[in-house]
Design a protein around this motif. Structure first.
Motif, PDB file in Angstrom:
ATOM      1  N   GLU A 182      33.133   3.137  63.041  1.00 30.85           N
ATOM      2  CA  GLU A 182      32.968   3.286  61.727  1.00 30.85           C
ATOM      3  C   GLU A 182      34.705   2.667  61.684  1.00 30.85           C
ATOM      4  O   GLU A 182      34.974   2.626  60.706  1.00 30.85           O
ATOM      5  CB  GLU A 182      32.756   4.418  61.631  1.00 30.85           C
ATOM      6  CG  GLU A 182      32.871   4.529  60.681  1.00 30.85           C
ATOM      7  CD  GLU A 182      32.112   5.849  59.825  1.00 30.85           C
ATOM      8  OE1 GLU A 182      31.488   6.977  58.572  1.00 30.85           O
ATOM      9  OE2 GLU A 182      31.758   7.396  61.128  1.00 30.85           O
ATOM     10  N   GLY A 186      33.766  -0.238  59.463  1.00 35.40           N
ATOM     11  CA  GLY A 186      32.745   0.244  58.531  1.00 35.40           C
ATOM     12  C   GLY A 186      31.652   0.726  59.388  1.00 35.40           C
ATOM     13  O   GLY A 186      31.269   0.501  60.482  1.00 35.40           O
ATOM     14  N   LYS A 187      30.478   1.569  58.526  1.00 38.40           N
ATOM     15  CA  LYS A 187      29.033   2.295  58.734  1.00 38.40           C
ATOM     16  C   LYS A 187      28.747   0.700  58.885  1.00 38.40           C
ATOM     17  O   LYS A 187      27.279   1.045  59.671  1.00 38.40           O
ATOM     18  CB  LYS A 187      29.564   2.325  57.410  1.00 38.40           C
ATOM     19  CG  LYS A 187      29.447   3.879  57.510  1.00 38.40           C
ATOM     20  CD  LYS A 187      29.138   5.004  56.574  1.00 38.40           C
ATOM     21  CE  LYS A 187      29.713   6.602  56.772  1.00 38.40           C
ATOM     22  NZ  LYS A 187      28.789   7.156  55.564  1.00 38.40           N
ATOM     23  N   ASP A 202      30.438 -11.442  59.357  1.00 39.23           N
ATOM     24  CA  ASP A 202      30.502 -11.034  58.013  1.00 39.23           C
ATOM     25  C   ASP A 202      28.700 -10.605  57.607  1.00 39.23           C
ATOM     26  O   ASP A 202      27.657 -11.649  57.897  1.00 39.23           O
ATOM     27  CB  ASP A 202      30.949 -11.418  57.007  1.00 39.23           C
ATOM     28  CG  ASP A 202      32.341 -11.376  57.034  1.00 39.23           C
ATOM     29  OD1 ASP A 202      32.747 -10.418  57.772  1.00 39.23           O
ATOM     30  OD2 ASP A 202      33.620 -12.476  56.226  1.00 39.23           O
TER      31      ASP A 202
END
Length: 665
Positions: A182, A186-187, A202
């Motif tokens: 995380e 990121g989440k 992405d």
């Protein structure tokens, strides 16, 4: 990649969460030695798989049997560079690794070079500690001094590992606490890894701000998005009875790839299996993995591997599309009144009306030319004549029709069931062309006898009005100029009755493709005759062995409940026939058979994808209603029909798709 047993069998214990937000670099030096070795093996494998140019040839332990293992050798074949060369990656997870230990590593490498039998061009060393650039340069120069071979030496410290692993978040997730994933990615990375096992690209912009499944309809355009799939579809319309879509997956493996499906693919492979639940049954475009929970999906021109959640989301999106597609087609068929025309013309969207002889078609074209709306006057001046087809047109508004075009009728070749090329082809199929955007405005000009005619109106006008009038015109034209003999006058007096009996009979000139069946709304039937009518249609459908049929568990139990209800309230004495169709149920007489049927309706779990079994049950209901005395009252009939309604929906959906398939078969 086959790992040595001591690495392959090790249980991975994820390293703890970062103590503070300041920890930005992964602590490789704190991993257990064998776990670090396994991590490096996975990292090399991921890089090789991503580049596609190289192959991992072998992974060998360092040392000999009985000695303590200090690392692993990973041999990589360099296919994309110098053909046949190899790179060797050696893994070291020891504390305070020094230049003297590095020299020993090089010496061991050179001692084993000939035994390995590989043409090694590059030697790489993974170390779990961070080493300065000056030290790396010094170590590499020392390696060159003791090496007599032309080999490139490279040291990969922890700082380089941290850079490389940024391309593979799933490895961080695998070896370190989820908080590291995380913090670094990121989440969204956690969600993707947990659902797809991968997060290397992405996320498609389509899912920016996504919260929950959403459906949007804009005219004949549909978009639907859920957790894993987005579908953008073009629905049939009054102007164009066609459909297509493109599908986008959220999975990083298929990121930014849109797969398109045309009308034929949708009808033949995807809509035909609508509403079949996964994993209770498998739809035709899905193949279950033999050893695993994944599926192979044949979609467009691709075969892709999807997890179960993705498959469920894909089927959900296609079912949403199917629901809207069915609504639109029903709307079109109601407006066109085309539902009951049964013949496949292979003529895009045109609806076959009737079949006539070529000689009659020539008469119709001649009649249209003689009654051109621009060059003649009269009740039959209804044509914008042109070579090859009929265009019904009125110049001015009349009491029954508005000005403009009312029908386009085109000829098509007739294809019989058997073509032996020995019989003269003398048949023409007349088809009704649906209104295009020139006829139906964007506001949706109504299809009606005053405007553009529907298929049934056009069919009836051709058969009952135009053809007899054109035949009469042709006969009148043929008799003009011929002298009438005296005795013909007396013959006409005595043969008036015979002439009347020889008046126009449509069956002598026309074979119609209009095949209506009695309009019996199942929800309004209250008598056993109506129930038998519905059961006959259902039995005929399931007897045709339709593919990709699935009756859900509740509908399946209701079917047997209906059979038990019919048998218990009918006087039918044909135990052998009934039990022969239900031989999987133990019974010795009618009483025990009814009890077994009722128990089956209560105890059976799961649905049924065997159309023959459904057919046999319907035969039993059919025989009981047809050959026995039934004492069902109106309420019981309604309840049975309500239980059979899911089967009726399956049948009507398949018939709709069969009608649609005539446009591209």
């Amino acid at each position: 990649m086959e790992l040595p047993n001591y690495i392959k069998n090790i249980e991975i214990e994820k390293f703890r969460a970062p103590a503070t937000d300041l920890e930005k670099e992964l602590p490789f030096g704190l991993l257990e030695p064998h776990i670090f070795e396994k991590f490096c093996c996975d990292l090399i494998y991921s890089r090789v798989e991503q580049e596609l140019d190289d192959d991992i040839t072998d992974v060998l332990p360092i040392g000999i049997s009985g000695q303590k293992q200090y690392g692993a050798d990973i041999f990589v074949k360099n296919n994309g560079r110098t053909q046949g060369n190899y790179s060797l990656y050696e893994v070291k997870r020891v504390k305070s690794y020094t230049i003297s230990e590095y020299r020993k590593t090089i010496e061991r490498f050179l001692d084993n070079y000939d035994k390995w039998g590989f043409d090694i061009a590059e030697f790489n060393l993974f170390v779990s500690e961070d080493i300065s650039a000056e030290e790396i340069a010094l170590w590499q120069s020392e390696a060159a001094k003791i090496s007599v071979k032309s080999i490139s030496y490279r040291i990969i410290p922890a700082s380089t590992l941290n850079k490389w692993v940024k391309s593979f978040p799933e490895l961080v997730y695998k070896y370190f606490h989820v908080a590291w994933t995380e913090m670094l990615f990121g989440k969204a990375a956690i969600w993707h890894i947990e659902n797809y096992g991968i997060w290397r690209y992405d996320e498609p912009a389509t899912w920016n701000g996504y919260k929950e499944p959403t459906k949007n309809l804009f005219g004949d355009s549909l978009s639907y998005i859920n957790d894993h799939v987005k579908i953008h579809a073009f629905l049939p319309s009054l102007e164009k009875n066609s459909a297509s879509c493109y599908i986008e997956f959220r999975n990083g493996r298929f990121s930014h790839v849109m797969i398109t499906l045309n009308h034929k693919q949708l009808v033949k492979s995807f809509f035909v299996a609508a509403k079949i639940p996964v994993p209770d049954a498998v739809r035709p475009f899905l193949i279950k993995e033999v050893d695993g929970d994944s599926y192979y999906c044949d979609i467009g021109n691709c075969r892709i591997r999807l997890g179960l959640p993705e498959v469920i989301s894909l089927c959900d999106a296609l079912d949403v599309f199917w629901n809207e597609y069915r609504k639109q087609v029903n709307k079109i068929e109601k407006s066109w009144r085309s539902k009951h025309f049964n013949y496949h013309t292979k003529s895009t969207e045109d609806i076959p009306l009737l079949r006539i002889k070529r000689g009659l078609w020539r008469i119709l074209l001649g009649f249209a030319e003689s009654h051109d709306a621009f060059n003649s006057t009269g009740d039959w001046s209804l044509f914008d004549s042109c070579p090859g087809w009929l265009k019904i047109f009125t110049n001015n508004k009349t009491k029954t029709m508005d000005a403009g075009y009312h029908a386009f009728i085109k000829p098509r070749a007739y294809e019989g069931l058997v073509s032996n090329y020995k019989i003269v082809d003398d048949d023409v199929v007349l088809v009704w062309q649906p209104p295009n955007y020139f006829v139906v405005s964007s506001k949706g000009t109504s299809i009606s006898p005053r405007n553009y005619w529907d298929a049934e109106t056009t069919h009836d006008w051709l058969r009952d009005h135009l053809i007899p009038r054109a035949l009469e015109w042709s006969n009148e034209k043929a008799s003009v100029g011929k002298p009438r003999r005296f005795n013909d006058f007396f013959k006409s007096l005595f043969k008036k009755k015979e002439a009347k009996s020889n008046s126009y009979n449509p069956d002598d000139y026309v074979i119609s493709f209009f095949e209506p069946y009695p309009n019996r709304d199942a929800q309004s039937i209250e008598e056993t005759e109506g129930l038998l009518f519905v059961v006959n249609r259902l039995q005929s459908f399931f007897n045709s062995n339709p593919n990709a049929i699935y009756v859900g568990s509740e509908s399946y139990r209701k079917l047997y409940r209906s059979l038990g209800e019919v048998l218990s309230k009918s006087e039918v004495d044909d135990f052998l026939y009934l039990h022969g169709n239900l031989n999987y149920l133990f019974a010795e007489d009618m009483e025990s058979l009814i009890a077994a049927i009722n128990n089956h309706s209560l105890e059976h779990e799961g649905g049924c994808d065997n159309s023959f079994r459904i057919d046999c049950v319907l035969r039993c209901i059919q025989v009981s209603l047809r050959d026995g005395n039934s004492y069902l009252n109106s309420q019981e009939v309604r309840e049975i029909l309500n239980d059979l309604y899911p089967l009726i929906e399956i049948m009507e959906s398949r018939k709709l798709l069969a009608r649609q398939s005539r446009f591209f078969e």
